[in-house]
Write a protein that holds these residues in place. Structure first.
Motif, PDB file in Angstrom:
ATOM      1  N   ASP A 109      -4.355   2.824  -9.135  1.00  0.00           N
ATOM      2  CA  ASP A 109      -4.418   4.080  -8.407  1.00  0.00           C
ATOM      3  C   ASP A 109      -5.594   4.007  -7.437  1.00  0.00           C
ATOM      4  OD1 ASP A 109      -5.059   6.850  -7.694  1.00  0.00           O
ATOM      5  OD2 ASP A 109      -3.697   7.416  -9.314  1.00  0.00           O
ATOM      6  N   CYS A 110      -5.379   4.369  -6.190  1.00  0.00           N
ATOM      7  CA  CYS A 110      -6.432   4.303  -5.161  1.00  0.00           C
ATOM      8  C   CYS A 110      -7.631   5.179  -5.500  1.00  0.00           C
ATOM      9  CB  CYS A 110      -5.879   4.732  -3.806  1.00  0.00           C
ATOM     10  SG  CYS A 110      -4.630   3.648  -3.153  1.00  0.00           S
ATOM     11  N   ARG A 111      -7.416   6.210  -6.302  1.00  0.00           N
ATOM     12  CA  ARG A 111      -8.531   7.102  -6.659  1.00  0.00           C
ATOM     13  C   ARG A 111      -9.420   6.502  -7.736  1.00  0.00           C
ATOM     14  NH1 ARG A 111      -4.166  11.722  -7.400  1.00  0.00           N
ATOM     15  NH2 ARG A 111      -3.301   9.869  -8.358  1.00  0.00           N
TER      16      ARG A 111
ATOM     17  N   THR B  66       0.841  -1.195   0.000  1.00  0.00           N
ATOM     18  CA  THR B  66       0.000   0.000   0.000  1.00  0.00           C
ATOM     19  C   THR B  66       0.876   1.246   0.000  1.00  0.00           C
ATOM     20  OG1 THR B  66      -1.585  -1.231   1.338  1.00  0.00           O
ATOM     21  CG2 THR B  66      -1.900   1.148   1.184  1.00  0.00           C
ATOM     22  N   LEU B  67       0.671   2.115  -0.967  1.00  0.00           N
ATOM     23  CA  LEU B  67       1.354   3.403  -1.049  1.00  0.00           C
ATOM     24  C   LEU B  67       0.327   4.508  -0.830  1.00  0.00           C
ATOM     25  CD1 LEU B  67       3.535   2.682  -4.213  1.00  0.00           C
ATOM     26  CD2 LEU B  67       4.144   2.346  -1.811  1.00  0.00           C
ATOM     27  N   ASN B  68       0.764   5.745  -0.806  1.00  0.00           N
ATOM     28  CA  ASN B  68      -0.163   6.856  -0.584  1.00  0.00           C
ATOM     29  C   ASN B  68      -1.275   6.904  -1.616  1.00  0.00           C
ATOM     30  OD1 ASN B  68       1.223   7.770   1.654  1.00  0.00           O
ATOM     31  ND2 ASN B  68       2.506   9.154   0.461  1.00  0.00           N
ATOM     32  N   THR B  69      -0.939   6.715  -2.877  1.00  0.00           N
ATOM     33  CA  THR B  69      -1.949   6.834  -3.933  1.00  0.00           C
ATOM     34  C   THR B  69      -2.108   5.575  -4.768  1.00  0.00           C
ATOM     35  OG1 THR B  69      -0.357   7.725  -5.517  1.00  0.00           O
ATOM     36  CG2 THR B  69      -1.557   9.325  -4.141  1.00  0.00           C
ATOM     37  N   GLN B  70      -1.349   4.523  -4.453  1.00  0.00           N
ATOM     38  CA  GLN B  70      -1.393   3.313  -5.266  1.00  0.00           C
ATOM     39  C   GLN B  70      -1.493   2.056  -4.415  1.00  0.00           C
ATOM     40  OE1 GLN B  70       2.147   3.261  -7.654  1.00  0.00           O
ATOM     41  NE2 GLN B  70       1.641   5.170  -8.713  1.00  0.00           N
TER      42      GLN B  70
END
Length: 143
Positions: free
Chosen positions: A126-128, A103-107
């Motif tokens: 991408d988490c978004r 888990t990364l900030n945005t991915q």
């Protein structure tokens, strides 16, 4: 005009599944990525990799900046090391590694072993654009 010599300097092929090797193993790897792409059209990248050799069987990326060749060898080693760690725990043969989540900030980066235990599917999203549950379900059905 595409000149093969210059393609080396252009970076990875984008928005296209690229197979490596030949035969049924390559075709199967390409089908797995096609299935992942159908369920997750916003994929940043995906690959099918042989666990023992670390050889990439097929890749897909949506951006030249997302260079899978730089990361897949490391991801292969992550899977191998996690398998060694689980073996050290002596949990028994019924417990097998299925998936690793990074888990990364945005991915989200997911590594899922395929049923044969010899290959794994790597997916980055991408988490978004998607959530973990959707990504995991699509990966599970790629098998």
């Amino acid at each position: 005009m595409q000149i093969p010599f210059f393609q080396r300097f252009a970076g990875p092929t984008v928005n296209k599944i690229v197979g490596a090797g030949n035969g049924p193993e390559k075709a199967a790897a390409e089908r797995i990525i096609q299935h992942a792409l159908a369920g997750l059209p916003e994929l940043l990248g995906a690959a099918v990799v042989q666990l023992v050799s670390g050889q990439t069987l097929a890749t897909y990326t949506s951006s030249r900046e997302f260079n899978l060749s730089k990361v897949l060898g490391h991801n292969t080693e992550v899977v191998r090391q996690q398998q060694k760690a689980l073996a050290a725990l002596q949990l028994g043969s019924e417990e097998q590694l299925e998936e690793i989540l990074i888990t990364l900030n945005t991915q989200l980066h997911l590594l899922r072993l395929l049923p044969d235990g010899q290959r794994f599917l790597y997916v980055a999203v991408d988490c978004r654009d998607t959530n973990l549950a959707i990504a995991r379900e699509v990966m599970r059905t790629c098998e």
